[in-house]
Structure formats: C-alpha cells, structure tokens
Enzyme design. Structure first.
Site, mmCIF file in Angstrom:
data_model
loop_
_atom_site.group_PDB
_atom_site.id
_atom_site.type_symbol
_atom_site.label_atom_id
_atom_site.label_comp_id
_atom_site.label_asym_id
_atom_site.label_seq_id
_atom_site.Cartn_x
_atom_site.Cartn_y
_atom_site.Cartn_z
ATOM 1 N N HIS A 87 0.849 -1.188 0.000
ATOM 2 C CA HIS A 87 0.000 0.000 0.000
ATOM 3 C C HIS A 87 0.882 1.234 0.000
ATOM 4 O O HIS A 87 1.930 1.246 0.631
ATOM 5 C CB HIS A 87 -0.913 0.024 1.236
ATOM 6 C CG HIS A 87 -2.082 0.921 1.061
ATOM 7 N ND1 HIS A 87 -2.031 2.255 1.354
ATOM 8 C CD2 HIS A 87 -3.324 0.668 0.583
ATOM 9 C CE1 HIS A 87 -3.199 2.801 1.065
ATOM 10 N NE2 HIS A 87 -4.001 1.864 0.601
ATOM 11 N N GLU B 140 -7.922 -5.247 0.231
ATOM 12 C CA GLU B 140 -8.470 -6.075 -0.845
ATOM 13 C C GLU B 140 -8.289 -7.560 -0.586
ATOM 14 O O GLU B 140 -9.050 -8.381 -1.086
ATOM 15 C CB GLU B 140 -7.809 -5.722 -2.188
ATOM 16 C CG GLU B 140 -7.876 -4.268 -2.577
ATOM 17 C CD GLU B 140 -9.280 -3.762 -2.726
ATOM 18 O OE1 GLU B 140 -10.228 -4.522 -2.504
ATOM 19 O OE2 GLU B 140 -9.429 -2.577 -3.043
HETATM 20 N N1 CMC Z 1 3.818 -7.515 -4.745
HETATM 21 C C1 CMC Z 1 5.160 -7.511 -4.962
HETATM 22 N N2 CMC Z 1 5.924 -6.412 -4.860
HETATM 23 C C2 CMC Z 1 5.329 -5.266 -4.528
HETATM 24 C C3 CMC Z 1 3.935 -5.196 -4.296
HETATM 25 C C4 CMC Z 1 3.194 -6.368 -4.409
HETATM 26 N N3 CMC Z 1 1.871 -6.386 -4.196
HETATM 27 N N4 CMC Z 1 3.618 -3.919 -3.985
HETATM 28 C C5 CMC Z 1 4.751 -3.214 -4.041
HETATM 29 N N5 CMC Z 1 5.783 -4.028 -4.374
HETATM 30 C C6 CMC Z 1 7.178 -3.668 -4.508
HETATM 31 C C7 CMC Z 1 7.430 -2.971 -5.834
HETATM 32 O O1 CMC Z 1 7.756 -3.899 -6.842
HETATM 33 C C8 CMC Z 1 8.569 -2.047 -5.487
HETATM 34 O O2 CMC Z 1 9.743 -2.805 -5.493
HETATM 35 P P1 CMC Z 1 11.128 -2.129 -6.014
HETATM 36 O O3 CMC Z 1 11.447 -1.052 -5.007
HETATM 37 O O4 CMC Z 1 12.072 -3.271 -6.020
HETATM 38 O O5 CMC Z 1 10.856 -1.572 -7.375
HETATM 39 C C9 CMC Z 1 8.281 -1.661 -4.026
HETATM 40 O O6 CMC Z 1 7.500 -2.722 -3.495
HETATM 41 C C10 CMC Z 1 7.497 -0.365 -3.891
HETATM 42 O O7 CMC Z 1 6.386 -0.445 -4.760
HETATM 43 P P2 CMC Z 1 5.689 0.809 -5.409
HETATM 44 O O8 CMC Z 1 5.012 0.387 -6.666
HETATM 45 O O9 CMC Z 1 6.642 1.963 -5.458
HETATM 46 O O10 CMC Z 1 4.608 1.149 -4.319
HETATM 47 P P3 CMC Z 1 3.406 2.122 -4.570
HETATM 48 O O11 CMC Z 1 3.201 2.854 -3.301
HETATM 49 O O12 CMC Z 1 3.595 2.934 -5.795
HETATM 50 O O13 CMC Z 1 2.215 1.131 -4.883
HETATM 51 C C11 CMC Z 1 0.373 -0.327 -4.680
HETATM 52 C C12 CMC Z 1 1.192 0.783 -4.007
HETATM 53 C C13 CMC Z 1 -0.879 -0.618 -3.837
HETATM 54 C C14 CMC Z 1 -0.083 0.146 -6.058
HETATM 55 C C15 CMC Z 1 1.275 -1.585 -4.805
HETATM 56 O O14 CMC Z 1 1.644 -2.041 -3.526
HETATM 57 C C16 CMC Z 1 0.584 -2.702 -5.601
HETATM 58 O O15 CMC Z 1 0.685 -2.718 -6.825
HETATM 59 N N6 CMC Z 1 -0.112 -3.670 -4.912
HETATM 60 C C17 CMC Z 1 -0.824 -4.696 -5.606
HETATM 61 C C18 CMC Z 1 -2.183 -4.180 -6.052
HETATM 62 C C19 CMC Z 1 -3.140 -3.991 -4.893
HETATM 63 O O16 CMC Z 1 -3.269 -4.845 -4.013
HETATM 64 N N7 CMC Z 1 -3.872 -2.858 -4.923
HETATM 65 C C20 CMC Z 1 -4.882 -2.536 -3.899
HETATM 66 C C21 CMC Z 1 -4.425 -1.396 -3.043
HETATM 67 S S1 CMC Z 1 -5.455 -1.187 -1.587
HETATM 68 C C22 CMC Z 1 -6.866 -0.446 -2.225
HETATM 69 C C23 CMC Z 1 -6.768 1.027 -2.276
HETATM 70 O O17 CMC Z 1 -6.650 1.663 -1.205
HETATM 71 O O18 CMC Z 1 -6.821 1.556 -3.393
#
Ligand code: CMC
Length: 371
Positions: free
Chosen positions: A253, A308
C-alpha cells in the site's frame, strides 16, 4: 518532484473527513475509529457521519433513511440507458455512464448531500440490475425498506440475505467508504475544483477506481488464491510469482507501512462469517507465507496484506461473484468521493499543479521573427 514519484508524500488538501496513519495503521472517520464504526454501526449511520459530520440521532436517521430509500430506484430514463449499453460492457463503464447520465435529472448547483444520497442510492440498484440482466435472471425491485446493505444483497440474489452476510458486507462497505486522498478521491476533488458537477466528479472517480492498482485488485486476489489452490502450494506458487517479478494482488500500500487496519478488521469479520471455511483458512495461510516471502524478495519495503486481500475472502464467503467486487467497492466509496467533493466545493481553489518540462528546446533561440 521526481518523475514517477506518484506524488508520494505531497499534501494536496486539508480535510475533516478522514485520516489515515500509515505508520501506525490507524484509520479515522470524522473523529471515530473506522473499525468501530464497521462493527457497531450501519452503512446509513456511517454515511451520515461522512456527509453531515456527525452520527445521526434517531430522528435524523429516520429522515436520512427515507431519502436513501427514495433514491434506490431506476428512473425510466436510467433503465433505458442500462438496457441500451452493450451486454458485454464492463460494469464499471456502465456505472460511469449511469452516474454521468443521472446529472441530467439533478437541479443545477454546487455538490450537495441530497445529490450524493441519490448517487449512493442508485449505484447498488444499477449494479444489481445489470448483473441480473447479464445472467438472464428476472428483475424484482422489492423490499426497498430494508437496510441499505441488506437491500443490495436482496436485489442481487433475488432473496433476503442471511444476517451474518449482511453484517459482514456492512462492515466491508463501511471500511471502504473513505480513505483519505486515494487516487479516485483525488480525481473527484480535481474535477470538483474546476466548478464541474458532482456527477462528473463521481464518474471520473469511477474511472480511476477501476484500475488494477486501485479498486480493481480484489478480483485479482481471487485469481491469486485460485492459482495457489491449497496450503501446500502457497509457498512454491508465491515464490514462483515473485521470482518472475510479479506483484501479489492484495499486498502493499502506498500509505500503510504496517498492517492495513481495514484488512485486520475484515479478517475478524470474515472469521465470524465463514467459521472453518477452507477458503478462509487458505487465505490466512497464504497471507503469512506472502508476507514472509515479500520480506525476502523485497527487503525493507514493508509489504503487508491490504484491504483487498480480506475483502476477497468476505465477498467470496457471501457468494458475491468476482466481477461485482470492484463495483461493490465503488458503491461504498461513492460516499467518500461525494463527501470530499462537497468539502472541496465549500472552500474551493482550482487544483492546478505544475509539471517540469524535460523535452527538447526549439532549435532557434528567442521568439520567431514577426513577418
Ligand atoms: N507484490 C510484490 N511487490 C510489490 C507489491 C506487491 N503487491 N507492492 C509493491 N511491491 C514492490 C514494488 O515492486 C517495489 O519494489 P522495487 O522497489 O524493487 O521496485 C516496491 O514494493 C514499492 O512499490 P511501489 O510500486 O513503489 O509502491 P506504490 O506505493 O507505488 O504502490 C500499490 C502501491 C498498492 C499500487 C502496490 O503495492 C501494488 O501494486 N499492490 C498490488 C495491487 C493492490 O493490491 N492494490 C490494492 C491497493 S489497496 C486499495 C486502495 O486503497 O486503493
């Protein structure tokens, strides 16, 4: 602000509606813990709190319920629109169009609670109508006097829902009503800040919500759990996915760097709902394995189950079809979107950030010569 920062850490609004503390795992709606509201109050009471700023007394609640019940209907125009949309149109696109069309029936003016009630009342009915139509099921618009969540489940399944299912979905819909300046709520505030109408703000929010990184995740969780299939397969399957660089749906998140309090609350609610349900047992085990493996593959990123993950478990336990997960999230979050739109309009300045130009400069310097 660097390219690809996703506006992380940027404060773009002041709000009295909700507070998310991602370090401590806290979620507050207007001075109340969201978790307490989810188990002790109804959808109607929580919506009243977000829109009006306080929990209703008995008289206010009765008035409020009457308005919501009156809004739970499809006008002939809306029904025609829903009938006219292609059968295969994704439900989120249908809702986007339905909300935009509803604007025609609203008096002009700034976003109001009454208009918000009409949107929140219409959405579950539109979801149920399209769902039953798509599955060749008869449409029976009855029992409008039920509680909001019970009515939604009744319409969807064509019979009154079990009280335990209503309680679990009530908790889910309260826990997902509001969540600070998430992508869809931000979209709603940006559109409102231009002086546009509430329906356009909600339609834009629905567009943001349907993305798999936001509200589109719960059906991805279901796919993930189906792929895992059994407790024994959890470790090799998750290891393989992470080894291929894939994201685990339902984990991570932007704000929470500890357990998502909504996931914690839903985990408890789903346990009460499903008892020893093998699916829930699998979800709990998969969560433990995933958190351990995420620490191994992504050390220091603090990735935990988000709302989720357990939303999928709750919805599966109440037999909600996967294609309705995101629309149901939408029907709940519409309360937060409209509360933020009303707040934005009350103290508005157009939201207009800047960008840094990184493209090439023209070959000639200075202005073009005047001919
Ligand atoms: N599985 C594997 N790796 C992950 C995941 C995941 N679910 N989430 C983040 N990471 C890794 C990502 O690959 C990155 O690694 P690196 O630094 O090596 O590149 C690191 O963690 C940071 O990720 P980020 O994309 O910079 O994090 P963000 O804050 O931009 O993204 C997120 C947040 C929710 C989009 C992301 O965690 C994600 O894609 N999760 C899976 C989709 C999901 O479950 N979405 C529902 C969110 S809750 C509902 C809401 O409030 O909207």
């Amino acid at each position: 602000m660097a390219q690809g920062s996703g506006l992380e850490g940027v404060v773009a609004a002041e709000t009295e509606i909700g507070h998310v503390d991602g370090e401590k795992g806290l979620l507050i709606y207007r001075g109340h813990w969201a978790k307490d509201l989810a188990v002790r109050h109804t959808f109607e009471e929580a919506a009243h709190l977000l829109w009006h700023g306080r929990l209703p007394d008995d008289g206010e609640l009765n008035e409020f319920k009457k308005k919501l019940v009156a809004a739970r209907t499809l006008t002939p125009e809306l029904r025609r629109l829903l009938d006219a949309m292609p059968k295969r149109a994704p439900l989120m696109n249908v809702l986007e169009a339905a909300v935009a069309a509803l604007a025609e029936e609203e008096p002009a003016g700034p976003p109001s609670v009454d208009a918000a009630i009409r949107i929140a009342g219409m959405l579950p009915v539109a979801i149920a109508y399209r769902h039953r139509q798509a599955n060749g099921l008869p449409w029976v618009e009855e029992a409008r006097e039920e509680g909001h969540v019970a009515h939604y489940l009744h319409l969807l399944f064509g019979r009154p829902a079990e009280p335990a299912a209503v309680r679990a979905m009530n908790a889910y819909m309260i826990l997902t009503m509001e969540h600070g300046l998430n992508a869809s709520t931000f979209a709603s505030r940006v559109v409102t800040s231009t002086g546009s109408d509430l329906h356009s703000a909600v339609a834009a929010a629905i567009g943001a919500m349907k993305g798999p990184l936001h509200g589109g995740a719960p059906s991805g969780v279901l796919e993930l759990l189906e792929k895992i299939g059994s407790k024994e397969r959890a470790e090799p399957c998750l290891r393989e996915l992470l080894g291929r660089g894939e994201r685990l749906m339902g984990f991570g998140h932007r704000v929470y760097k500890t357990r998502d309090p909504r996931a914690e609350a839903l985990r408890e609610v789903s346990a009460a709902l499903a008892g020893d349900d093998p699916w829930l047992d699998l979800a709990r085990h998969a969560e433990e394995v995933a958190v351990r493996l995420l620490e191994e593959f992504k050390p220091g990123r603090k990735l935990y189950a988000n709302v989720e993950f357990y939303a999928a478990a709750v919805m599966r336990a109440v037999r909600m079809p996967a294609e309705l997960f995101t629309p149901t999230f939408t029907a709940a979050r519409a309360v937060g979107w409209t509360a933020h739109a009303i707040e934005q309009a009350a103290n508005n300045r157009i939201i207009r950030p800047q960008s840094v130009y990184t493209g090439p400069w023209p070959a000639s310097s200075g202005e073009a010569p005047v001919r």
